[in-house]
Design a protein around this motif. Structure first.
Motif, short mmCIF file in Angstrom:
data_model
loop_
_atom_site.label_atom_id
_atom_site.label_comp_id
_atom_site.label_asym_id
_atom_site.label_seq_id
_atom_site.Cartn_x
_atom_site.Cartn_y
_atom_site.Cartn_z
N LEU A 182 0.85 -1.20 0.00
CA LEU A 182 0.00 0.00 0.00
C LEU A 182 0.89 1.25 0.00
CD1 LEU A 182 -2.96 1.20 0.47
CD2 LEU A 182 -2.26 1.39 2.85
N ALA A 183 1.93 1.21 0.83
CA ALA A 183 2.83 2.36 0.93
C ALA A 183 3.50 2.62 -0.42
CB ALA A 183 3.86 2.13 2.01
N ALA A 184 3.83 1.55 -1.14
CA ALA A 184 4.46 1.71 -2.45
C ALA A 184 3.51 2.42 -3.42
CB ALA A 184 4.88 0.34 -3.00
N CYS A 185 2.25 2.00 -3.41
CA CYS A 185 1.25 2.67 -4.27
C CYS A 185 1.10 4.13 -3.85
CB CYS A 185 -0.09 1.96 -4.19
SG CYS A 185 -0.15 0.41 -5.09
N TYR A 186 1.15 4.41 -2.57
CA TYR A 186 0.98 5.77 -2.09
C TYR A 186 2.12 6.68 -2.53
CZ TYR A 186 -3.22 4.75 0.64
OH TYR A 186 -4.51 4.42 1.02
N PHE A 196 -11.34 10.70 14.86
CA PHE A 196 -11.28 9.39 14.20
C PHE A 196 -11.98 9.44 12.85
CE2 PHE A 196 -10.65 8.92 18.64
CZ PHE A 196 -9.67 7.95 18.75
N THR A 197 -11.26 9.04 11.81
CA THR A 197 -11.84 9.16 10.48
C THR A 197 -11.50 7.94 9.63
OG1 THR A 197 -12.02 10.64 8.56
CG2 THR A 197 -9.86 10.49 9.57
N ASN A 198 -11.96 7.97 8.40
CA ASN A 198 -11.68 6.85 7.50
C ASN A 198 -11.01 7.36 6.22
OD1 ASN A 198 -13.20 5.23 4.88
ND2 ASN A 198 -12.00 4.08 6.36
N VAL A 199 -10.00 6.65 5.78
CA VAL A 199 -9.50 6.85 4.43
C VAL A 199 -9.40 5.46 3.80
CG1 VAL A 199 -7.67 7.74 2.95
CG2 VAL A 199 -8.14 8.88 5.13
N THR A 200 -10.31 5.18 2.92
CA THR A 200 -10.29 3.86 2.29
C THR A 200 -9.04 3.72 1.42
OG1 THR A 200 -12.70 3.73 2.36
CG2 THR A 200 -11.59 2.31 0.75
N ASN A 201 -8.40 2.57 1.53
CA ASN A 201 -7.18 2.28 0.76
C ASN A 201 -7.41 2.39 -0.74
OD1 ASN A 201 -5.82 -0.41 2.87
ND2 ASN A 201 -5.67 1.80 3.00
N GLY A 202 -6.32 2.43 -1.47
CA GLY A 202 -6.40 2.47 -2.94
C GLY A 202 -5.18 1.80 -3.54
N ILE A 203 -5.23 1.66 -4.85
CA ILE A 203 -4.11 1.01 -5.58
C ILE A 203 -3.73 1.87 -6.78
CG2 ILE A 203 -4.71 -1.33 -4.87
CD1 ILE A 203 -6.06 -1.60 -7.70
N SER A 204 -2.51 1.71 -7.23
CA SER A 204 -2.05 2.54 -8.34
C SER A 204 -2.51 1.97 -9.68
CB SER A 204 -0.52 2.63 -8.32
OG SER A 204 -0.07 3.03 -9.58
N SER A 219 -5.35 4.87 -5.82
CA SER A 219 -4.57 5.41 -4.70
C SER A 219 -4.42 6.93 -4.84
CB SER A 219 -3.20 4.72 -4.60
OG SER A 219 -2.59 4.62 -5.86
N ASP A 220 -4.66 7.46 -6.03
CA ASP A 220 -4.65 8.93 -6.18
C ASP A 220 -5.77 9.55 -5.32
OD1 ASP A 220 -2.69 8.43 -8.03
OD2 ASP A 220 -3.92 8.89 -9.79
N ARG A 221 -6.92 8.89 -5.33
CA ARG A 221 -8.04 9.40 -4.50
C ARG A 221 -7.68 9.30 -3.01
NH1 ARG A 221 -10.10 7.06 -0.51
NH2 ARG A 221 -10.18 5.12 -1.70
N SER A 222 -7.12 8.15 -2.63
CA SER A 222 -6.76 7.98 -1.20
C SER A 222 -5.77 9.06 -0.78
CB SER A 222 -6.12 6.62 -0.93
OG SER A 222 -6.85 5.58 -1.52
N ILE A 223 -4.73 9.21 -1.59
CA ILE A 223 -3.64 10.10 -1.18
C ILE A 223 -4.11 11.56 -1.16
CG2 ILE A 223 -2.32 10.83 -3.26
CD1 ILE A 223 -0.86 8.92 -0.28
N ARG A 224 -5.02 11.90 -2.05
CA ARG A 224 -5.57 13.28 -2.02
C ARG A 224 -6.39 13.49 -0.75
NH1 ARG A 224 -6.60 12.75 -8.04
NH2 ARG A 224 -4.87 13.89 -8.97
N GLU A 225 -7.06 12.43 -0.31
CA GLU A 225 -7.80 12.56 0.96
C GLU A 225 -6.85 12.81 2.13
OE1 GLU A 225 -10.92 9.93 2.14
OE2 GLU A 225 -11.60 9.62 0.08
N TYR A 226 -5.75 12.05 2.16
CA TYR A 226 -4.76 12.29 3.21
C TYR A 226 -4.25 13.73 3.11
CZ TYR A 226 -4.31 7.41 4.78
OH TYR A 226 -4.54 6.16 5.32
N ALA A 227 -3.94 14.15 1.87
CA ALA A 227 -3.36 15.48 1.67
C ALA A 227 -4.32 16.57 2.14
CB ALA A 227 -3.02 15.67 0.19
N GLU A 228 -5.59 16.46 1.75
CA GLU A 228 -6.55 17.53 2.05
C GLU A 228 -7.06 17.47 3.48
OE1 GLU A 228 -9.58 17.14 -0.97
OE2 GLU A 228 -8.05 17.40 -2.54
N ARG A 229 -7.41 16.26 3.92
CA ARG A 229 -8.12 16.15 5.21
C ARG A 229 -7.18 15.96 6.39
NH1 ARG A 229 -11.49 11.36 4.07
NH2 ARG A 229 -11.53 11.36 6.34
N ILE A 230 -5.97 15.46 6.13
CA ILE A 230 -5.10 15.13 7.28
C ILE A 230 -3.80 15.94 7.27
CG2 ILE A 230 -3.88 13.25 8.48
CD1 ILE A 230 -6.09 11.37 7.54
N TRP A 231 -3.16 16.07 6.12
CA TRP A 231 -1.85 16.74 6.11
C TRP A 231 -1.95 18.24 5.81
CZ3 TRP A 231 -0.08 12.56 2.12
CH2 TRP A 231 -0.02 11.32 2.77
#
Ligand code: GL7
Length: 737
Positions: free
Chosen positions: A34-38, A373-381, A708-720
């Motif tokens: 997962l981290a590799a895809c991220y 506490f929130t959710n970020v559903t995983n994704g793949i590249s 994983s683009d959707r997942s990572i954008r969620e991390y970027a916008e909502r968490i980081w």
């Protein structure tokens, strides 16, 4: 740096060279992949983020099957060098272990501060693996740390008498990044493992702080400049480590430092399995990292004081949320420390995030409320898991959509829905599938000597072998099917859908029951494949050494893939997404990301069965009370194994006992009938080629959510709280950092 297999042989084609490349098997299963895809998505979305990890000399072991049993061979993946890494001679940091503590008075300020010194000091050396983004100049990076003796270590300065000790010290330093612990979803409480965890965070934080200091900003700006995502609890020591640096080295006040720490970290939980949750004996932590243990005690004390203030007298709540678990031995709960030190905690699929709110972290919710506490559903590249792994499908899709934009925007795939019932497109689509199945059939023939027909239904379960993932239930259902086929009249047998059941996956070397599952699969495979009476209607294959490269061959070739964990146990799963993106249908439980996949592609295009997560605890209780009998379909199968249909009676007893003498913790018996019923349904449906093709196309068409683009954008916008900055992250930027 290519070394031919046989001296004197030359590389005849680029493909041969590619085949020689070894996987960087630096993780165990879905968590690392997962981290590799991220990192791929970070770069492709122009986001300024890096991955940090350890450069193990020995990655995940290679699996060989000998006499049906798994054996492990060390994976010295760096043997022929690694052309993708840049050794960064200029990037080294010292990391201390053990040692002692004392107070020291600052002669200028008169302030007393804590000093940690002595012990073992090793050096972390950086190796960069640049990750180019797709269709952008942005370059991501994975910085991996390798351990070695620190620079003051000088062999020649040792006299004869100290030589042995010098060599031992060198070995001890190098040991830290020598080997990956091969456990998936299972914690091992070894000192060396804890050393690895601290080594990673100590080197990484020094690196991050070095970069921050170049900007000459005040410390209060740190959380605005830096976001650190803890990928599970393994790097949790970063929390007390940053607090230690700020208080002991940068001389900040405790509260100011703690405010910076808690605004910097966020934590992703990746599992609820109790055996996977890290709990470290306090004495071990104290011995290895004396100052960190002091700091953790203080963090915990101040936290518990706040909880006590809000819930006076609620002793039970304090016991539940404390980072220290009383008992013998007293243990440090890493997940609790991660929650206390982070501003946001997320699970990796909707159900999983719900479960951590209502079970694992329910007591923290009382104090913090829901918002943390929130959710970020995983994704793949989509780059790797469609375009690279399945070039023919990628080409077909691009030709129909009039371009390859879908590779950066999977929403574009939705246009395929309009073609789902188009006969010509269905044929082209299934041709690609056939081609991929032929490729896999060739691999099976070449490597195992087993002949399988690409016209058969390919039914695949590849993932780490674990009781909760229930490969055992799968192989038991195969035996059930085998018995059915053997009992059929010739005319009925002729009508049966031919099926190839493919397994792959590694068991942790010490996981006895998981290894027996592999043995059972191998034994069933030997028996079924050589039984001519069933006219090739069933074949069973165990593919040794499942890894990423093999996944790229297997996944595009599936008709059905199985994701059949006991409900509530698989946090998300990511291979489920890979199969569906490649037009493979899922047979699965109502668990992890299967649920959301079903929501996206439509209930008609996924085969769900089994109990729901909310009922699992009651059913387990029922089992423990001895109130449930094994279903008769399963009894017959178990009996046949016990009686020696698949080799010496007794060999599989410990495995079978998990269903009988044990409490059937993973509820195989409860789900078994629904499971075989769904398989029957699938075999019937597979006969209607057009209907199947339409479902397959709809699978791929509706997977946008799982990029994983959707997942990572969620991390970027909502968490980081970060935004794309295309110009900041160039290759030069990496070299300058
Ligand atoms: C895991 C989960 O088991 C898996 O369901 C999830 O998809 C993955 C990534 O979030 O993380 N947790 C874990 O410890 N391992 C996983 O694969 C090894």
């Amino acid at each position: 740096m290519f070394i031919p297999k046989e001296p004197g042989t030359l590389v005849s084609a680029m493909e041969d060279l590619i085949d020689e490349e070894r996987d960087a098997a630096l993780g165990n299963g879905g968590l690392g992949r997962l981290a590799a895809c991220y990192v791929d998505s970070l770069a492709s979305c122009d986001l300024p983020g890096w991955g940090y990890g350890l450069r193990y000399n020995y990655g995940m072991f290679q699996q060989r099957i000998v006499d049906g049993y798994q054996t492990e061979v060390p994976d010295y993946w760096l043997n022929s060098g690694n052309p993708w890494e840049l050794p960064r001679v200029d990037k080294t940091y010292n990391v201390r272990f053990f040692g002692g503590l004392h107070d020291e008075k600052d002669p200028e300020t008169g302030k007393v501060k804590r000093v940690w010194d002595g012990g073992q000091v090793v050096q972390a050396a950086a190796y960069d693996v640049p990750i180019p983004g797709y269709d952008t100049t942005t370059m991501g990076n994975i910085r991996l740390w390798s351990s070695r003796p620190n620079s003051s270590f000088d062999l020649s300065s040792f006299n004869e008498g100290n030589y042995n000790q010098a060599v031992e010290e060198k070995k001890s330093a190098e040991n830290i990044t020598s080997i990956l612990y091969p456990n998936d979803n299972h914690m091992v409480g070894k000192e060396l493992r804890l050393k690895q965890e601290y080594f990673l965070v100590a080197a990484t934080l020094q690196d991050i702080i070095y970069r921050f200091k170049k900007g000459k900003k005040p410390w209060c700006e740190f959380p605005n400049q830096v976001a650190i995502q803890l990928n599970d609890t393994h790097p949790t020591l970063a929390i007390p480590e940053l607090q230690r640096i700020l208080v002991d080295e940068e001389c900040l006040e405790w509260d100011e430092a703690w405010d910076i720490v808690t605004r910097t970290f966020a934590f992703t939980n990746h599992t609820v399995l109790p055996e996977a949750l890290e709990r470290w004996p306090v004495d071990l932590v104290k011995h290895l990292l004396p100052r960190h243990m002091e700091i953790i005690y203080a963090i915990n004390l101040f936290f518990l004081q706040k909880v006590e203030k809000q819930f006076p007298g609620d002793r039970d709540l304090l016991v539940q949320v404390s980072a220290i678990e009383e008992g013998s031995p007293q243990c440090l709960r890493m997940a609790s420390l991660a929650v206390i030190g982070s501003h946001t905690v997320n699970g990796v699929a909707a159900l999983h995030s719900h479960l951590i709110r209502t079970t694992l972290f329910q007591h923290f919710i009382r104090y913090y409320g829901e918002e943390k506490f929130t959710n970020v559903t995983n994704g793949i590249s989509p780059r790797r898991w469609l375009h690279q792994a399945n070039p023919n499908l990628s080409q077909l899709i691009s030709s129909k959509l009039g371009g390859i934009e879908w590779i950066k925007d999977m929403e574009k795939l939705r246009a395929l829905n309009d073609l789902a019932t188009d006969k010509e497109f269905q044929e082209a689509w299934m041709d690609v599938k056939l081609h991929n199945k032929m490729r896999l059939a060739g691999y099976i023939k070449n490597n195992l000597g087993i002949e399988v027909s690409p016209d058969a239904l390919f039914d695949i379960q590849v993932k780490r072998i674990h009781e909760y993932k229930r490969q055992f239930m799968n192989i038991l259902s195969v035996i059930h099917r085998y018995h059915e086929l053997k009992a059929m009249e010739p005319s009925e047998l002729d009508e049966a859908t031919p099926r190839v059941v493919i397994f792959g996956g590694k068991a942790a070397p010490g996981y006895y029951i998981a290894k027996l599952v592999i043995k059972l699969i191998s034994s069933v495979s030997a028996k079924v494949n050589s039984d001519c009476s069933i006219k090739n209607k069933l074949k069973v294959v165990f593919l040794p050494d499942y890894n990423v490269s093999l996944a790229e061959v297997i996944i595009p070739a599936s008709d059905i893939s199985q994701h059949i964990s006991t409900a509530g146990t698989e946090a998300s799963g990511t291979s489920n997404m890979k199969f569906v993106l490649n037009g493979g249908l899922i047979l699965g439980t109502v668990d992890g990301a299967n649920i959301e996949i079903g929501e996206e592609i439509g209930k008609d295009n996924i085969f769900f069965f089994g109990v729901l997560a909310q009922d699992v605890e009651d059913l387990r209780h029922h089992n423990r009370m001895g109130k449930s009998a094994m279903v008769s379909s399963l009894c017959a199968v178990v009996q046949s194994v016990r009686e020696g249909e698949y080799g010496t009676p007794g060999v599989f007893a410990p495995l079978l006992d998990t269903l009988t003498i044990g409490t059937d913790y993973y509820l195989v018996s409860v789900d078994f009938d629904a499971y075989i019923e769904k398989q029957r349904e699938i075999e019937e449906l597979y006969k209607d080629k057009s209907c199947w093709a339409a479902k397959s196309i709809r699978c791929t068409a509706n997977m946008a959510k799982f990029s994983s683009d959707r997942s990572i954008r969620e991390y970027a916008e909502r968490i980081w709280n970060i935004e794309p900055c295309p110009l900041a992250a160039t290759p030069e930027a990496i070299l300058n950092d």
